[in-house]
Motif scaffolding. Sequence first.
Motif, PDB file in Angstrom:
ATOM      1  N   PHE A 150       0.773  12.031   2.451  1.00 43.35           N
ATOM      2  CA  PHE A 150       0.900  11.868   1.197  1.00 43.35           C
ATOM      3  C   PHE A 150       1.954  10.260   1.147  1.00 43.35           C
ATOM      4  CE2 PHE A 150       3.860  11.748  -2.635  1.00 43.35           C
ATOM      5  CZ  PHE A 150       3.138  11.770  -3.543  1.00 43.35           C
ATOM      6  N   VAL A 151       3.015  10.367   1.876  1.00 45.14           N
ATOM      7  CA  VAL A 151       3.406   8.807   2.418  1.00 45.14           C
ATOM      8  C   VAL A 151       2.970   8.094   3.046  1.00 45.14           C
ATOM      9  CG1 VAL A 151       5.647   8.239   3.429  1.00 45.14           C
ATOM     10  CG2 VAL A 151       5.751  10.719   2.876  1.00 45.14           C
ATOM     11  N   ASP A 152       1.562   8.560   3.510  1.00 46.79           N
ATOM     12  CA  ASP A 152       1.070   6.779   3.967  1.00 46.79           C
ATOM     13  C   ASP A 152       0.423   6.451   3.089  1.00 46.79           C
ATOM     14  OD1 ASP A 152       1.394   7.835   6.911  1.00 46.79           O
ATOM     15  OD2 ASP A 152       0.129   8.899   6.886  1.00 46.79           O
ATOM     16  N   GLY A 153      -0.243   7.468   2.433  1.00 41.04           N
ATOM     17  CA  GLY A 153      -0.826   6.928   1.093  1.00 41.04           C
ATOM     18  C   GLY A 153       0.078   6.392  -0.590  1.00 41.04           C
ATOM     19  N   VAL A 154       1.261   6.564  -0.851  1.00 39.66           N
ATOM     20  CA  VAL A 154       2.031   5.363  -0.800  1.00 39.66           C
ATOM     21  C   VAL A 154       2.699   4.635  -0.579  1.00 39.66           C
ATOM     22  CG1 VAL A 154       4.674   5.306  -1.629  1.00 39.66           C
ATOM     23  CG2 VAL A 154       3.633   7.643  -1.799  1.00 39.66           C
ATOM     24  N   LEU A 155       2.593   4.712   0.934  1.00 36.83           N
ATOM     25  CA  LEU A 155       2.720   2.802   1.855  1.00 36.83           C
ATOM     26  C   LEU A 155       1.529   1.831   1.504  1.00 36.83           C
ATOM     27  CD1 LEU A 155       3.964   4.661   4.810  1.00 36.83           C
ATOM     28  CD2 LEU A 155       4.979   2.921   2.615  1.00 36.83           C
ATOM     29  N   ILE A 156       0.260   2.845   1.849  1.00 39.10           N
ATOM     30  CA  ILE A 156      -1.175   1.696   1.117  1.00 39.10           C
ATOM     31  C   ILE A 156      -1.148   1.588  -0.186  1.00 39.10           C
ATOM     32  CG2 ILE A 156      -3.739   1.605   1.847  1.00 39.10           C
ATOM     33  CD1 ILE A 156      -3.167   4.029   3.007  1.00 39.10           C
ATOM     34  N   ALA A 157      -0.289   2.597  -1.230  1.00 36.16           N
ATOM     35  CA  ALA A 157      -1.053   1.707  -2.252  1.00 36.16           C
ATOM     36  C   ALA A 157       0.041   0.115  -2.529  1.00 36.16           C
ATOM     37  CB  ALA A 157      -0.480   2.746  -3.461  1.00 36.16           C
ATOM     38  N   ALA A 158       1.133   0.386  -1.920  1.00 38.94           N
ATOM     39  CA  ALA A 158       2.411   0.115  -2.419  1.00 38.94           C
ATOM     40  C   ALA A 158       2.193  -1.632  -1.267  1.00 38.94           C
ATOM     41  CB  ALA A 158       4.036  -0.073  -1.264  1.00 38.94           C
ATOM     42  N   ALA A 159       1.507  -1.667  -0.675  1.00 42.53           N
ATOM     43  CA  ALA A 159       0.571  -2.722   0.331  1.00 42.53           C
ATOM     44  C   ALA A 159      -0.226  -3.076  -0.599  1.00 42.53           C
ATOM     45  CB  ALA A 159       0.530  -2.602   1.734  1.00 42.53           C
ATOM     46  N   PHE A 160      -1.271  -2.490  -0.893  1.00 39.09           N
ATOM     47  CA  PHE A 160      -2.862  -3.252  -1.771  1.00 39.09           C
ATOM     48  C   PHE A 160      -1.764  -3.838  -2.923  1.00 39.09           C
ATOM     49  CE2 PHE A 160      -5.915  -1.022   0.472  1.00 39.09           C
ATOM     50  CZ  PHE A 160      -6.926  -1.883   0.633  1.00 39.09           C
ATOM     51  N   LEU A 161      -0.586  -3.028  -3.817  1.00 38.83           N
ATOM     52  CA  LEU A 161       0.068  -3.720  -4.942  1.00 38.83           C
ATOM     53  C   LEU A 161       0.376  -5.348  -4.653  1.00 38.83           C
ATOM     54  CD1 LEU A 161       1.545  -0.526  -6.346  1.00 38.83           C
ATOM     55  CD2 LEU A 161      -0.275  -1.913  -7.402  1.00 38.83           C
ATOM     56  N   THR A 162       0.910  -5.646  -3.508  1.00 36.40           N
ATOM     57  CA  THR A 162       1.428  -6.723  -2.472  1.00 36.40           C
ATOM     58  C   THR A 162       0.499  -7.922  -2.286  1.00 36.40           C
ATOM     59  OG1 THR A 162       3.438  -5.880  -2.432  1.00 36.40           O
ATOM     60  CG2 THR A 162       3.096  -7.859  -1.441  1.00 36.40           C
ATOM     61  N   ASP A 163      -0.647  -6.911  -2.140  1.00 40.79           N
ATOM     62  CA  ASP A 163      -1.672  -8.100  -1.360  1.00 40.79           C
ATOM     63  C   ASP A 163      -3.135  -7.184  -0.710  1.00 40.79           C
ATOM     64  OD1 ASP A 163      -2.553 -10.836  -0.373  1.00 40.79           O
ATOM     65  OD2 ASP A 163      -2.461  -9.689   1.453  1.00 40.79           O
ATOM     66  N   VAL A 164      -3.887  -7.543  -0.983  1.00 37.22           N
ATOM     67  CA  VAL A 164      -5.139  -6.853  -0.605  1.00 37.22           C
ATOM     68  C   VAL A 164      -4.952  -6.518   0.756  1.00 37.22           C
ATOM     69  CG1 VAL A 164      -7.418  -6.623  -0.787  1.00 37.22           C
ATOM     70  CG2 VAL A 164      -6.729  -7.308  -2.702  1.00 37.22           C
ATOM     71  N   HIS A 165      -4.938  -8.389   1.633  1.00 32.75           N
ATOM     72  CA  HIS A 165      -5.460  -8.505   2.325  1.00 32.75           C
ATOM     73  C   HIS A 165      -3.728  -7.595   3.343  1.00 32.75           C
ATOM     74  CE1 HIS A 165      -6.533 -12.286   0.834  1.00 32.75           C
ATOM     75  NE2 HIS A 165      -7.553 -11.475   1.605  1.00 32.75           N
ATOM     76  N   LEU A 166      -2.891  -6.895   2.704  1.00 34.96           N
ATOM     77  CA  LEU A 166      -1.854  -6.134   3.542  1.00 34.96           C
ATOM     78  C   LEU A 166      -2.346  -4.968   3.635  1.00 34.96           C
ATOM     79  CD1 LEU A 166       0.837  -6.593   4.898  1.00 34.96           C
ATOM     80  CD2 LEU A 166       2.093  -6.345   2.544  1.00 34.96           C
ATOM     81  N   GLY A 167      -2.774  -4.521   2.409  1.00 38.98           N
ATOM     82  CA  GLY A 167      -3.083  -3.736   1.787  1.00 38.98           C
ATOM     83  C   GLY A 167      -4.162  -2.380   3.022  1.00 38.98           C
ATOM     84  N   ILE A 168      -5.037  -3.608   3.580  1.00 33.86           N
ATOM     85  CA  ILE A 168      -6.144  -2.770   4.935  1.00 33.86           C
ATOM     86  C   ILE A 168      -5.606  -3.670   6.146  1.00 33.86           C
ATOM     87  CG2 ILE A 168      -8.013  -4.151   5.445  1.00 33.86           C
ATOM     88  CD1 ILE A 168      -9.217  -5.937   3.278  1.00 33.86           C
ATOM     89  N   VAL A 169      -4.006  -4.401   6.173  1.00 31.90           N
ATOM     90  CA  VAL A 169      -4.206  -4.278   7.495  1.00 31.90           C
ATOM     91  C   VAL A 169      -3.398  -2.654   7.853  1.00 31.90           C
ATOM     92  CG1 VAL A 169      -2.022  -5.991   8.892  1.00 31.90           C
ATOM     93  CG2 VAL A 169      -4.049  -6.692   7.392  1.00 31.90           C
ATOM     94  N   THR A 170      -2.223  -2.594   6.406  1.00 33.68           N
ATOM     95  CA  THR A 170      -1.750  -0.940   6.894  1.00 33.68           C
ATOM     96  C   THR A 170      -2.122  -0.315   7.111  1.00 33.68           C
ATOM     97  OG1 THR A 170       0.220  -2.327   5.079  1.00 33.68           O
ATOM     98  CG2 THR A 170      -0.117   0.069   5.501  1.00 33.68           C
ATOM     99  N   ALA A 171      -3.112   0.231   6.057  1.00 32.09           N
ATOM    100  CA  ALA A 171      -4.742   1.001   6.232  1.00 32.09           C
ATOM    101  C   ALA A 171      -5.203   1.601   8.025  1.00 32.09           C
ATOM    102  CB  ALA A 171      -5.424   1.019   5.566  1.00 32.09           C
ATOM    103  N   ILE A 172      -5.362   0.061   7.620  1.00 33.07           N
ATOM    104  CA  ILE A 172      -5.776   0.406  10.479  1.00 33.07           C
ATOM    105  C   ILE A 172      -4.544   0.678  10.477  1.00 33.07           C
ATOM    106  CG2 ILE A 172      -6.134  -1.171  11.938  1.00 33.07           C
ATOM    107  CD1 ILE A 172      -8.268  -2.961   9.643  1.00 33.07           C
TER     108      ILE A 172
END
Length: 269
Positions: A137-159
């Motif tokens: 659940f926390v990982d999901g929050v972190l992924i969403a926060a990264a995507f809301l900042t920048d799509v590229h950052l979201g992809i890197v965070t998810a990886i």
Amino acid sequence: MELLLWIVGFSLLGGLLSVIIASSFLLLPGKTRHHAVPHLVSFAIGALLGASFLGLLPHAIEHEFMVDPHDLGLTLLIGLLAFFLLEKMLLWRHCHSHHGHENIPELGTDHHSEHAQQHQGKAAGALILVGDGIHNFVDGVLIAAAFLTDVHLGIVTAIAIAAHEIPQELGDFVILLHSGYSRKKALFFNILSSLGTVVGAVIAYFALSSLDHLLPYVLVIAASSFIYVAVADLIPSLHAKAQLSETLQQMILIVAGIILIFVTHSALH
């Protein structure tokens, strides 16, 4: 809406796909699996550190809502200490629970003893699943926060999260199997737990969309989580093998994880 689809898709990558990949490792011979896990851990360390220092922290500092770097540094420090205390609490509960059941085998017949041990194993498996669900659940929050900042950052965070989740999910599978779960049940419950990533991501998407000013702090907390997991949990496990050849392999894979994040982040930009 398109951003939400990105978030859900990469949340599935960070959660569900990592479970499926981890479960596939159970099909390998035990010796092969034993040798593969340290390599996965080394690569995950590089990915987590790369995502923290090359992605999350720079974006937090450069965010459109300019935040005092000292405040971000304090947030990072508080995050590291909070994860330390959280892990201490979980370890204390585990040790306390274990101590409380040390005398169970002496309470009755061998049959009762075996039944008690099986019950304790099931309870341990359930705790693993609950803890994993919260973690996802926390990982999901972190992924969403990264995507809301920048799509590229979201992809890197998810990886980075997926790289870390694979060896962790493999460990969870082993614990569940030793706790008496069948392979099918272990897979089912791990998949169910992994969906917590999507739930956390969707909730965070709607909650953080109107709280943009908090995103830099969330990114720093995400970085503190990644750094703590890499430095406190994963790196110590590599010290069990101190041979020069093993150390070189570990360094190569750690650097490979960092390079993957760097190349992905650079290419996307």
